[in-house]
Design a protein around this motif. Structure first.
Motif, PDB file in Angstrom:
ATOM      1  N   GLY A  56      77.353  75.761  58.204  1.00  0.00           N
ATOM      2  CA  GLY A  56      76.157  76.321  58.079  1.00  0.00           C
ATOM      3  C   GLY A  56      76.628  77.611  58.057  1.00  0.00           C
ATOM      4  O   GLY A  56      76.835  78.576  58.927  1.00  0.00           O
ATOM      5  N   HIS A  57      76.410  78.337  56.740  1.00  0.00           N
ATOM      6  CA  HIS A  57      76.155  79.793  57.180  1.00  0.00           C
ATOM      7  C   HIS A  57      75.625  80.976  58.010  1.00  0.00           C
ATOM      8  O   HIS A  57      76.170  81.580  58.797  1.00  0.00           O
ATOM      9  N   ARG A  58      74.459  80.325  58.064  1.00  0.00           N
ATOM     10  CA  ARG A  58      73.897  81.115  59.333  1.00  0.00           C
ATOM     11  C   ARG A  58      74.123  80.818  61.119  1.00  0.00           C
ATOM     12  O   ARG A  58      74.668  81.956  61.375  1.00  0.00           O
ATOM     13  N   GLU A  59      74.913  79.854  61.315  1.00  0.00           N
ATOM     14  CA  GLU A  59      75.321  79.483  62.239  1.00  0.00           C
ATOM     15  C   GLU A  59      77.079  79.801  62.694  1.00  0.00           C
ATOM     16  O   GLU A  59      77.192  80.255  63.760  1.00  0.00           O
ATOM     17  N   ALA A  60      78.009  79.890  61.954  1.00  0.00           N
ATOM     18  CA  ALA A  60      78.595  80.503  61.412  1.00  0.00           C
ATOM     19  C   ALA A  60      78.547  81.992  61.581  1.00  0.00           C
ATOM     20  O   ALA A  60      79.640  82.132  62.424  1.00  0.00           O
ATOM     21  N   ALA A  61      77.850  82.439  61.082  1.00  0.00           N
ATOM     22  CA  ALA A  61      77.878  83.610  61.537  1.00  0.00           C
ATOM     23  C   ALA A  61      77.516  83.952  62.463  1.00  0.00           C
ATOM     24  O   ALA A  61      77.691  85.648  63.769  1.00  0.00           O
ATOM     25  N   ALA A  62      76.350  83.804  62.966  1.00  0.00           N
ATOM     26  CA  ALA A  62      75.344  83.450  64.480  1.00  0.00           C
ATOM     27  C   ALA A  62      76.699  83.871  65.707  1.00  0.00           C
ATOM     28  O   ALA A  62      77.207  83.842  66.310  1.00  0.00           O
ATOM     29  N   GLU A  63      77.635  82.816  65.138  1.00  0.00           N
ATOM     30  CA  GLU A  63      78.549  81.783  66.284  1.00  0.00           C
ATOM     31  C   GLU A  63      79.818  83.527  66.457  1.00  0.00           C
ATOM     32  O   GLU A  63      80.119  83.726  68.138  1.00  0.00           O
ATOM     33  N   SER A  64      80.075  83.905  65.034  1.00  0.00           N
ATOM     34  CA  SER A  64      81.021  84.565  64.789  1.00  0.00           C
ATOM     35  C   SER A  64      80.230  86.169  65.629  1.00  0.00           C
ATOM     36  O   SER A  64      81.376  86.880  66.258  1.00  0.00           O
ATOM     37  N   VAL A  65      79.368  86.760  65.218  1.00  0.00           N
ATOM     38  CA  VAL A  65      78.989  87.507  65.932  1.00  0.00           C
ATOM     39  C   VAL A  65      78.581  87.797  67.358  1.00  0.00           C
ATOM     40  O   VAL A  65      79.504  88.489  68.139  1.00  0.00           O
ATOM     41  N   ALA A  66      78.148  86.443  68.021  1.00  0.00           N
ATOM     42  CA  ALA A  66      78.097  86.449  69.312  1.00  0.00           C
ATOM     43  C   ALA A  66      79.939  86.599  69.941  1.00  0.00           C
ATOM     44  O   ALA A  66      79.349  87.086  71.225  1.00  0.00           O
ATOM     45  N   TRP A  67      80.918  86.371  69.320  1.00  0.00           N
ATOM     46  CA  TRP A  67      82.033  86.003  70.184  1.00  0.00           C
ATOM     47  C   TRP A  67      82.252  87.665  69.690  1.00  0.00           C
ATOM     48  O   TRP A  67      82.945  87.867  70.742  1.00  0.00           O
ATOM     49  N   LEU A  68      82.307  87.988  68.756  1.00  0.00           N
ATOM     50  CA  LEU A  68      83.085  89.500  68.513  1.00  0.00           C
ATOM     51  C   LEU A  68      82.054  90.458  69.642  1.00  0.00           C
ATOM     52  O   LEU A  68      83.059  91.777  69.575  1.00  0.00           O
ATOM     53  N   GLY A  69      81.090  89.846  69.434  1.00  0.00           N
ATOM     54  CA  GLY A  69      80.136  91.127  70.964  1.00  0.00           C
ATOM     55  C   GLY A  69      80.782  91.153  71.928  1.00  0.00           C
ATOM     56  O   GLY A  69      81.037  92.199  72.321  1.00  0.00           O
ATOM     57  N   ARG A  70      81.182  89.797  72.355  1.00  0.00           N
ATOM     58  CA  ARG A  70      81.278  89.403  73.692  1.00  0.00           C
ATOM     59  C   ARG A  70      82.638  90.216  74.057  1.00  0.00           C
ATOM     60  O   ARG A  70      83.021  91.213  75.005  1.00  0.00           O
ATOM     61  N   LEU A  71      84.073  89.859  72.760  1.00  0.00           N
ATOM     62  CA  LEU A  71      84.978  90.694  72.600  1.00  0.00           C
ATOM     63  C   LEU A  71      85.203  92.312  73.275  1.00  0.00           C
ATOM     64  O   LEU A  71      85.648  92.464  73.805  1.00  0.00           O
ATOM     65  N   LEU A  72      84.252  93.129  71.762  1.00  0.00           N
ATOM     66  CA  LEU A  72      84.162  94.404  72.139  1.00  0.00           C
ATOM     67  C   LEU A  72      83.794  95.022  73.039  1.00  0.00           C
ATOM     68  O   LEU A  72      84.160  95.430  73.876  1.00  0.00           O
ATOM     69  N   THR A  73      82.312  94.573  74.399  1.00  0.00           N
ATOM     70  CA  THR A  73      82.265  94.909  75.481  1.00  0.00           C
ATOM     71  C   THR A  73      83.211  94.500  76.554  1.00  0.00           C
ATOM     72  O   THR A  73      83.335  95.230  76.811  1.00  0.00           O
ATOM     73  N   GLU A  74      83.665  93.554  76.107  1.00  0.00           N
ATOM     74  CA  GLU A  74      84.430  92.930  77.193  1.00  0.00           C
ATOM     75  C   GLU A  74      86.025  94.622  76.996  1.00  0.00           C
ATOM     76  O   GLU A  74      86.982  94.481  78.902  1.00  0.00           O
ATOM     77  N   LEU A  75      86.080  94.429  75.993  1.00  0.00           N
ATOM     78  CA  LEU A  75      87.212  95.746  75.988  1.00  0.00           C
ATOM     79  C   LEU A  75      86.899  96.820  76.242  1.00  0.00           C
ATOM     80  O   LEU A  75      87.813  98.044  75.993  1.00  0.00           O
ATOM     81  N   GLY A  76      85.575  97.521  76.272  1.00  0.00           N
ATOM     82  CA  GLY A  76      84.678  98.309  77.006  1.00  0.00           C
ATOM     83  C   GLY A  76      84.366  99.244  75.574  1.00  0.00           C
ATOM     84  O   GLY A  76      84.699 100.478  75.747  1.00  0.00           O
ATOM     85  N   VAL A  77      84.078  99.055  74.852  1.00  0.00           N
ATOM     86  CA  VAL A  77      83.957  99.633  73.452  1.00  0.00           C
ATOM     87  C   VAL A  77      82.639  99.830  73.074  1.00  0.00           C
ATOM     88  O   VAL A  77      82.090  98.942  74.119  1.00  0.00           O
TER      89      VAL A  77
END
Length: 277
Positions: free
Chosen positions: A256-277
């Motif tokens: 699902g396009h929205r679901e895939a985008a939402a999952e990727s957004v959450a994953w990337l957001g967590r990564l950037l936060t974890e990396l201290g950006v």
């Protein structure tokens, strides 16, 4: 997934490409991206033309979503003597359109390889695009070359980050680093570190293991591409731009396009936060 939760945690350097939603208009893409809590998107020039730059700019203001990047048709017939006047006019129109929607970057393919020697193609392309790069710069827009898999040889003669850097330096263009196309390159980490000033735009996705045809992109963080490490390399080198999620293919359609985008957004957001950006 709780989309509201994902929205609350979205990182400001996350962008979602309009290519994630192939059936939606540019205006509808902006609304969906805003609904995911994301403040940035990229759009194709064709989608912007369909509804008009004014409608896109109005939707951006309404939903709080900036169009940071668009495509542009700087894809030329390099055959000696070819009539490219209409192509040049379209490229200028795409640059004007990007400026009208507030984009700071446009990215493009080059057109197919005409000469057997790669350098001859590069020389011909640099000659054609010199005035266009200057025209875009006058509007505050950086032009970026996107390297693609060689299966796109009918559209592009640049198939590696390395070659995109060579052509970028020759033309005054930057590079659109689509990690999906270049992640296997032997010197990727070193070339990112040594040429970060040329990286104008970054696109992220993952790869579905075992797929043998394109597109075979997967939800970011769910495949074989070392996305985390590449993001770390870019940040360590000094990349300050957005990370644009570009998701397409059968696994994305199935999820699902929205679901895939939402999952990727959450994953990337967590990564950037974890990396201290």
């Amino acid at each position: 997934m709780n989309l509201e939760l994902a929205a609350d945690r979205t990182h400001p350097r996350v962008s979602v490409s309009g290519l994630c939603f192939p059936t939606l208009s540019a205006v509808d893409v902006i609304e969906v991206v805003g609904g995911l809590g994301v403040s940035k998107t990229s759009l194709t020039s064709a989608k912007v033309r369909e509804v008009g730059a004014d409608a896109v700019a109005a939707a951006s203001r309404k939903h709080g979503v900036d169009v940071v990047t668009t495509t542009a048709l700087l894809r030329f017939d390099l055959t000696p003597g070819a009539d490219i006047e209409d192509q040049v006019l379209q490229a200028r129109a795409d640059i004007d359109q990007a400026a009208a929607v507030g984009a700071g970057t446009i990215y493009t393919l080059t057109g197919r390889r005409v000469f057997a020697d790669w350098d001859e193609n590069a020389a011909a392309y640099a000659e054609i695009t010199a005035d266009l790069v200057e025209y875009a710069a006058g509007k505050g827009i950086a032009v970026a070359l996107e390297p693609t898999n060689w299966l796109y040889a009918d559209l592009n003669f640049v198939h590696s980050f390395h070659d995109a850097l060579l052509l970028g330096r020759r033309t005054g263009m930057g590079v659109c680093l689509d990690v999906f196309h270049v992640w296997t390159e032997a010197e990727l980490r070193d070339e990112i570190r040594e040429n970060i000033e040329l990286v104008s735009h970054v696109q992220l996705s993952d790869m579905t293991p075992g797929m043998r045809s394109l597109p075979c992109r997967a939800v970011t963080g769910a495949g074989d591409v070392p996305v985390r490490q590449v993001v770390e390399w870019l940040l360590a080198a000094g990349y300050t731009g957005t990370f644009d999620l570009e998701l397409s293919g059968p696994s994305i359609d199935e999820r699902g396009h929205r679901e895939a985008a939402a999952e990727s957004v959450a994953w990337l957001g967590r990564l950037l936060t974890e990396l201290g950006v």
